[in-house]
Design a protein around this motif. Structure first.
Motif, PDB file in Angstrom:
ATOM      1  N   TRP A  43      29.219  50.158  23.708  1.00  0.00           N
ATOM      2  CA  TRP A  43      28.926  49.271  24.830  1.00  0.00           C
ATOM      3  C   TRP A  43      29.968  48.159  24.934  1.00  0.00           C
ATOM      4  O   TRP A  43      30.274  47.677  26.026  1.00  0.00           O
ATOM      5  CB  TRP A  43      27.528  48.670  24.686  1.00  0.00           C
ATOM      6  N   SER A  44      30.507  47.739  23.777  1.00  0.00           N
ATOM      7  CA  SER A  44      31.519  46.680  23.785  1.00  0.00           C
ATOM      8  C   SER A  44      32.730  47.095  24.613  1.00  0.00           C
ATOM      9  O   SER A  44      33.313  46.276  25.336  1.00  0.00           O
ATOM     10  CB  SER A  44      31.950  46.352  22.358  1.00  0.00           C
ATOM     11  N   TRP A  45      33.120  48.379  24.503  1.00  0.00           N
ATOM     12  CA  TRP A  45      34.267  48.853  25.281  1.00  0.00           C
ATOM     13  C   TRP A  45      33.969  48.805  26.775  1.00  0.00           C
ATOM     14  O   TRP A  45      34.840  48.469  27.591  1.00  0.00           O
ATOM     15  CB  TRP A  45      34.630  50.280  24.872  1.00  0.00           C
ATOM     16  N   VAL A  46      32.747  49.137  27.144  1.00  0.00           N
ATOM     17  CA  VAL A  46      32.359  49.086  28.559  1.00  0.00           C
ATOM     18  C   VAL A  46      32.419  47.651  29.069  1.00  0.00           C
ATOM     19  O   VAL A  46      32.965  47.370  30.151  1.00  0.00           O
ATOM     20  CB  VAL A  46      30.945  49.678  28.744  1.00  0.00           C
ATOM     21  N   LEU A  48      34.138  45.161  27.815  1.00  0.00           N
ATOM     22  CA  LEU A  48      35.524  44.691  27.831  1.00  0.00           C
ATOM     23  C   LEU A  48      36.279  45.223  29.042  1.00  0.00           C
ATOM     24  O   LEU A  48      37.037  44.476  29.685  1.00  0.00           O
ATOM     25  CB  LEU A  48      36.227  45.129  26.542  1.00  0.00           C
ATOM     26  N   LEU A  49      36.083  46.488  29.367  1.00  0.00           N
ATOM     27  CA  LEU A  49      36.786  47.074  30.514  1.00  0.00           C
ATOM     28  C   LEU A  49      36.348  46.409  31.818  1.00  0.00           C
ATOM     29  O   LEU A  49      37.176  46.130  32.695  1.00  0.00           O
ATOM     30  CB  LEU A  49      36.540  48.585  30.579  1.00  0.00           C
ATOM     31  N   ILE A  50      35.036  46.128  31.938  1.00  0.00           N
ATOM     32  CA  ILE A  50      34.543  45.425  33.131  1.00  0.00           C
ATOM     33  C   ILE A  50      35.156  44.032  33.214  1.00  0.00           C
ATOM     34  O   ILE A  50      35.558  43.564  34.283  1.00  0.00           O
ATOM     35  CB  ILE A  50      33.000  45.342  33.100  1.00  0.00           C
ATOM     36  N   GLY A  51      35.246  43.353  32.058  1.00  0.00           N
ATOM     37  CA  GLY A  51      35.800  42.004  32.037  1.00  0.00           C
ATOM     38  C   GLY A  51      37.293  41.962  32.294  1.00  0.00           C
ATOM     39  O   GLY A  51      37.804  41.006  32.894  1.00  0.00           O
ATOM     40  N   ILE A  52      38.008  43.004  31.869  1.00  0.00           N
ATOM     41  CA  ILE A  52      39.460  42.991  31.992  1.00  0.00           C
ATOM     42  C   ILE A  52      39.917  43.422  33.384  1.00  0.00           C
ATOM     43  O   ILE A  52      41.039  43.103  33.790  1.00  0.00           O
ATOM     44  CB  ILE A  52      40.098  43.898  30.914  1.00  0.00           C
ATOM     45  N   CYS A  53      39.085  44.138  34.123  1.00  0.00           N
ATOM     46  CA  CYS A  53      39.482  44.640  35.451  1.00  0.00           C
ATOM     47  C   CYS A  53      39.902  43.522  36.411  1.00  0.00           C
ATOM     48  O   CYS A  53      40.987  43.611  37.015  1.00  0.00           O
ATOM     49  CB  CYS A  53      38.363  45.479  36.055  1.00  0.00           C
ATOM     50  N   PRO A  54      39.096  42.452  36.591  1.00  0.00           N
ATOM     51  CA  PRO A  54      39.552  41.390  37.499  1.00  0.00           C
ATOM     52  C   PRO A  54      40.821  40.702  37.004  1.00  0.00           C
ATOM     53  O   PRO A  54      41.668  40.301  37.811  1.00  0.00           O
ATOM     54  CB  PRO A  54      38.363  40.410  37.532  1.00  0.00           C
ATOM     55  N   ALA A 191      35.830  39.919  20.140  1.00  0.00           N
ATOM     56  CA  ALA A 191      36.862  39.012  19.648  1.00  0.00           C
ATOM     57  C   ALA A 191      38.034  39.774  19.045  1.00  0.00           C
ATOM     58  O   ALA A 191      39.181  39.327  19.102  1.00  0.00           O
ATOM     59  CB  ALA A 191      36.264  38.061  18.601  1.00  0.00           C
ATOM     60  N   VAL A 192      37.749  40.938  18.470  1.00  0.00           N
ATOM     61  CA  VAL A 192      38.803  41.782  17.898  1.00  0.00           C
ATOM     62  C   VAL A 192      39.354  42.738  18.955  1.00  0.00           C
ATOM     63  O   VAL A 192      40.566  42.967  19.048  1.00  0.00           O
ATOM     64  CB  VAL A 192      38.268  42.580  16.698  1.00  0.00           C
ATOM     65  N   MET A 193      38.465  43.271  19.774  1.00  0.00           N
ATOM     66  CA  MET A 193      38.844  44.316  20.727  1.00  0.00           C
ATOM     67  C   MET A 193      39.770  43.831  21.841  1.00  0.00           C
ATOM     68  O   MET A 193      40.487  44.628  22.450  1.00  0.00           O
ATOM     69  CB  MET A 193      37.581  44.932  21.338  1.00  0.00           C
ATOM     70  N   PHE A 194      39.783  42.519  22.101  1.00  0.00           N
ATOM     71  CA  PHE A 194      40.654  42.008  23.157  1.00  0.00           C
ATOM     72  C   PHE A 194      42.116  42.329  22.870  1.00  0.00           C
ATOM     73  O   PHE A 194      42.935  42.411  23.791  1.00  0.00           O
ATOM     74  CB  PHE A 194      40.468  40.493  23.312  1.00  0.00           C
ATOM     75  N   ILE A 223      46.090  51.480  36.976  1.00  0.00           N
ATOM     76  CA  ILE A 223      45.928  52.820  36.400  1.00  0.00           C
ATOM     77  C   ILE A 223      46.107  52.778  34.884  1.00  0.00           C
ATOM     78  O   ILE A 223      45.352  53.412  34.133  1.00  0.00           O
ATOM     79  CB  ILE A 223      46.930  53.805  37.032  1.00  0.00           C
ATOM     80  N   GLY A 224      47.097  52.017  34.409  1.00  0.00           N
ATOM     81  CA  GLY A 224      47.336  51.912  32.973  1.00  0.00           C
ATOM     82  C   GLY A 224      46.143  51.358  32.222  1.00  0.00           C
ATOM     83  O   GLY A 224      45.776  51.857  31.149  1.00  0.00           O
ATOM     84  N   CYS A 225      45.496  50.339  32.774  1.00  0.00           N
ATOM     85  CA  CYS A 225      44.311  49.741  32.126  1.00  0.00           C
ATOM     86  C   CYS A 225      43.141  50.717  32.095  1.00  0.00           C
ATOM     87  O   CYS A 225      42.426  50.830  31.086  1.00  0.00           O
ATOM     88  CB  CYS A 225      43.909  48.459  32.853  1.00  0.00           C
ATOM     89  N   LEU A 226      42.921  51.418  33.193  1.00  0.00           N
ATOM     90  CA  LEU A 226      41.809  52.375  33.252  1.00  0.00           C
ATOM     91  C   LEU A 226      42.014  53.522  32.263  1.00  0.00           C
ATOM     92  O   LEU A 226      41.080  53.931  31.563  1.00  0.00           O
ATOM     93  CB  LEU A 226      41.662  52.920  34.675  1.00  0.00           C
ATOM     94  N   ILE A 227      43.239  54.040  32.185  1.00  0.00           N
ATOM     95  CA  ILE A 227      43.537  55.130  31.252  1.00  0.00           C
ATOM     96  C   ILE A 227      43.340  54.667  29.816  1.00  0.00           C
ATOM     97  O   ILE A 227      42.724  55.358  28.992  1.00  0.00           O
ATOM     98  CB  ILE A 227      44.972  55.640  31.465  1.00  0.00           C
ATOM     99  N   ALA A 228      43.858  53.489  29.489  1.00  0.00           N
ATOM    100  CA  ALA A 228      43.735  52.969  28.128  1.00  0.00           C
ATOM    101  C   ALA A 228      42.279  52.723  27.763  1.00  0.00           C
ATOM    102  O   ALA A 228      41.832  53.075  26.661  1.00  0.00           O
ATOM    103  CB  ALA A 228      44.543  51.686  27.986  1.00  0.00           C
ATOM    104  N   GLY A 229      41.505  52.120  28.677  1.00  0.00           N
ATOM    105  CA  GLY A 229      40.098  51.846  28.401  1.00  0.00           C
ATOM    106  C   GLY A 229      39.303  53.114  28.146  1.00  0.00           C
ATOM    107  O   GLY A 229      38.494  53.181  27.206  1.00  0.00           O
ATOM    108  N   ALA A 230      39.531  54.133  28.970  1.00  0.00           N
ATOM    109  CA  ALA A 230      38.824  55.408  28.784  1.00  0.00           C
ATOM    110  C   ALA A 230      39.208  56.075  27.465  1.00  0.00           C
ATOM    111  O   ALA A 230      38.354  56.648  26.769  1.00  0.00           O
ATOM    112  CB  ALA A 230      39.146  56.341  29.957  1.00  0.00           C
ATOM    113  N   THR A 231      40.478  55.967  27.080  1.00  0.00           N
ATOM    114  CA  THR A 231      40.939  56.576  25.827  1.00  0.00           C
ATOM    115  C   THR A 231      40.335  55.873  24.620  1.00  0.00           C
ATOM    116  O   THR A 231      39.930  56.523  23.641  1.00  0.00           O
ATOM    117  CB  THR A 231      42.474  56.543  25.744  1.00  0.00           C
TER     118      THR A 231
END
Length: 419
Positions: A43-46, A48-54, A191-194, A223-231
């Motif tokens: 869930w942390s990855w989800v 983080l990805l939502i937070g990093i998108c904007p 805090a680590v995953m950022f 596109i780069g952020c979405l690919i990295a987050g999914a990986t």
């Protein structure tokens, strides 16, 4: 005034950013995050990805409107003043002693099994890594982009193979339930995953080298952020399923462990080679961005200095040599401190978050309409992530405050002349 060559295409841009975001992070952060939050790290990855998108979208808007090798420092100058610009530039460079040694050490760890016995030493492996970084950077952004494109395909293939041999299908994935008590664990892992998304600000320095920066630069970031987050999420699924976390050995050894478990001992050397390549790709963009930061500052304030000169191939060679030397010294110091990866990651994340915060603050002033509203949302996201870091933010806040205090205002009139 000297200008960098515009050689980066959309495809190579996506490859450079995605491999940079994956790089060292893929080989340590999912295991460290799982050690903190267990299955909740999925869930942390989800989150983080939502937070990093904007934040990514705001960086894309800034890079599209102001493509410049100065990156965030240039945005800050456009929005505020040269004093804050220099402060944020030096804050970005301050990541070298706290973040880069850990990344180079991890890359060197993967390189050691590939070296002959006479060279199989930690510092020697790190020195070879730094030398290769300098050589690749001197070859130009086009060559670097091609190398990282190959690495990107290899990393995605590895994660896909983990799913295939690990018999993981969408029907077998179960996201854990989250209660109110779990959010503290999710915040601690963030805090680590950022660290996994701190390549965006470095990528901002490459905007000036895109063939079509207004069109391709923002698309490459998104596109780069979405690919990295999914990986990252896909890799974490495998780590959680096979319990490849929970000890210091897994902090940097979860991927080799999974490879040996799923593919057998024959895959050891292949994983070492891929691990080194992925880590190298991540550090490579930082080496590029740091050298371009030095070059951009010299071009702006000391255009006659040797640092402001470009090589015949259009590369800031002297700035690259300086960054390489500093990296080597930092690695030498890092080799003897023996502090754990989590400690270094949190300090580096604090500096990066401060850079992100100032970029978003600049966007609030520079952008208009819906983009400005997105910048305000991004600013709030940065503040929330700062709260997750806690005491680790003191390094960045204290250093930034000291820089703002010590750096003298630029282009201020002489009071004696005024009289």
């Amino acid at each position: 005034m000297a200008q960098l060559k515009q050689e980066i295409t959309l495809f190579s841009g996506v490859a450079q950013l995605s491999t940079t975001l994956l790089g060292t992070g893929l080989f340590m952060v999912p295991a460290i995050a799982a050690s903190i939050a267990g299955e909740l790290s999925l869930w942390s990855w989800v989150v983080l990805l939502i937070g990093i998108c904007p934040i990514a979208l705001t960086f894309a808007s800034l890079g599209k409107r102001y493509p410049n090798a100065g990156g965030t420092a240039f945005f800050v100058r456009k929005a505020f003043n040269q004093r804050l610009e220099k402060s944020i530039a030096w804050l970005f460079l301050s990541v070298i002693p706290v973040g880069v040694p850990a990344a180079v050490a991890l890359a060197g760890g993967f390189l050691r099994p590939l070296l002959p016995d006479a060279l199989n030493h930690s510092f020697i492996a790190q020195s070879i890594t730094v030398l290769l970084l300098v050589l690749v950077n001197l070859s130009g952004a086009k060559t670097s982009g091609r190398i990282q494109s190959l690495i990107a395909v290899s990393v995605f293939t590895l994660v896909a193979a983990f799913w295939w041999y690990g018999d993981i299908t969408p029907s077998t994935i179960q996201m854990p339930s989250v209660t109110s008590e779990n959010w503290a664990l999710i915040g601690s892992s963030l805090a680590v995953m950022f660290w996994c998304f701190v390549g965006i600000e470095a990528f901002a320095h490459m905007g000036e080298e895109f063939k079509s920066p207004e069109r391709d630069f923002p698309i490459a970031i998104i596109i780069g952020c979405l690919i990295a987050g999914a990986t990252y999420w896909a890799c974490s699924v495998v780590i959680v399923k096979f319990h490849a976390y929970g000890s210091t050995q897994f902090d940097s050894g979860s991927i080799p462990y999974l490879a040996q478990l799923l593919f057998g001992s024959k895959a050891t050397l292949g994983i070492s080679a891929l691990g080194f390549a992925a880590c190298f790709a991540s550090i490579n963009l930082y080496t590029q961005s740091l050298s371009r930061m030095l070059w951009a500052q010299a071009r702006e304030y000391r255009p006659q200095s040797r640092i402001a000169h470009l090589s015949a191939s259009g590369v800031p060679a002297n700035a690259t040599f300086i960054v390489g030397l500093v990296l080597l010294i930092s690695c030498f110091i890092g080799e003897f401190t023996q502090l754990n990866l989590e400690f270094f990651l949190k300090l580096a994340n604090g500096a990066f978050l401060m850079v992100y915060f100032m970029a978003m603050l600049s966007a609030c002033k520079l952008l208009t309409g819906a983009r400005r509203m997105l910048a305000y949302i991004s600013l709030v996201m940065c503040i929330l992530m700062m709260a997750c870091l806690g005491w680790s933010m003191l390094y960045a806040l204290g250093l930034f405050g000291l820089l703002v205090y010590k750096i003298k205002p630029v282009n201020q009139p002489n009071p004696n002349i005024a009289k």
